[in-house]
Design a protein around this motif. Structure first.
Motif, PDB file in Angstrom:
ATOM      1  N   THR A 228      48.968  29.253 -16.502  1.00  0.00           N
ATOM      2  CA  THR A 228      48.855  27.810 -16.716  1.00  0.00           C
ATOM      3  C   THR A 228      47.863  27.190 -15.735  1.00  0.00           C
ATOM      4  O   THR A 228      47.041  26.359 -16.107  1.00  0.00           O
ATOM      5  CB  THR A 228      50.235  27.146 -16.571  1.00  0.00           C
TER       6      THR A 228
ATOM      7  N   THR B 121      44.321  25.303 -16.496  1.00  0.00           N
ATOM      8  CA  THR B 121      44.058  23.957 -15.981  1.00  0.00           C
ATOM      9  C   THR B 121      42.721  23.902 -15.247  1.00  0.00           C
ATOM     10  O   THR B 121      41.919  22.994 -15.468  1.00  0.00           O
ATOM     11  CB  THR B 121      45.191  23.516 -15.040  1.00  0.00           C
TER      12      THR B 121
ATOM     13  N   GLU C 274      39.811  24.320 -17.755  1.00  0.00           N
ATOM     14  CA  GLU C 274      39.634  23.115 -18.573  1.00  0.00           C
ATOM     15  C   GLU C 274      38.997  22.001 -17.745  1.00  0.00           C
ATOM     16  O   GLU C 274      38.125  21.283 -18.221  1.00  0.00           O
ATOM     17  CB  GLU C 274      40.979  22.653 -19.145  1.00  0.00           C
ATOM     18  N   ARG C 275      39.418  21.875 -16.503  1.00  0.00           N
ATOM     19  CA  ARG C 275      38.825  20.867 -15.615  1.00  0.00           C
ATOM     20  C   ARG C 275      37.342  21.165 -15.389  1.00  0.00           C
ATOM     21  O   ARG C 275      36.508  20.269 -15.425  1.00  0.00           O
ATOM     22  CB  ARG C 275      39.577  20.845 -14.288  1.00  0.00           C
TER      23      ARG C 275
END
Length: 164
Positions: A139, A143, A146-147
């Motif tokens: 996860t 994250t 994606e950032r």
């Protein structure tokens, strides 16, 4: 089993209150233990993902793969414990518990991204004993990636804006 009548429930409650008044230790335990557990679960036990030790194997060596590694290092989620040069010994590192996972960026990663394809990365795990930690790592990697993707898109869009 007969239903509990309200009058009977009230009688039981009165008996328990009288018993608690006589026994101070039970009274303290009845109120102090829940407060203690509330503090422990509320403040002392944290589920924040911080400094997950990873080993990194960068088989690609391209600019985008280095950017991914830099993004992971720059996050508070991960600390890169070691950089690997080959796949040999990955299972041993995972079994000993020195690292929570091994991030493998396969060769061709940069070219796949440049051609607009999805470029997979691998995060193998040794067994199911640390499933929660592994899930947290996956996860957190998602994250961070994606950032990074969002920042890159914003950067590209800023450069394409023309001023009148």
């Amino acid at each position: 089993m007969a239903a509990l009548r309200p009058s009977r429930l009230l009688a039981i409650a009165r008996k328990e209150v009288a018993q608690l008044r006589r026994d101070r230790r039970s009274l303290i335990l009845a109120f102090a233990l829940p407060v203690f557990l509330l503090v422990m679960f509320g403040y002392a036990i944290t589920w924040d993902v911080r400094d997950i030790p990873l080993a990194v194997l960068n088989e690609d060596g391209g600019q985008r793969s280095r950017q991914v590694i830099e993004a992971l290092e720059g996050s508070t989620y991960f600390s890169v414990a070691e950089y690997l040069t080959s796949r040999r010994g990955i299972d041993a590192r995972l079994r000993t518990g020195g690292v929570a996972g091994v991030l493998i960026i396969p060769s061709g990663f940069t070219q796949q991204l440049a051609s607009g394809q999805q470029a997979p990365i691998q995060l193998p795990r040794a067994d199911d004993r640390r499933h929660a930690r592994f899930h947290q790592a996956c996860t957190a990697i998602s994250t961070v990636l994606e950032r990074q993707r969002t920042q890159r898109l914003c950067s590209v869009q800023r450069h394409n804006i023309q001023h009148a």
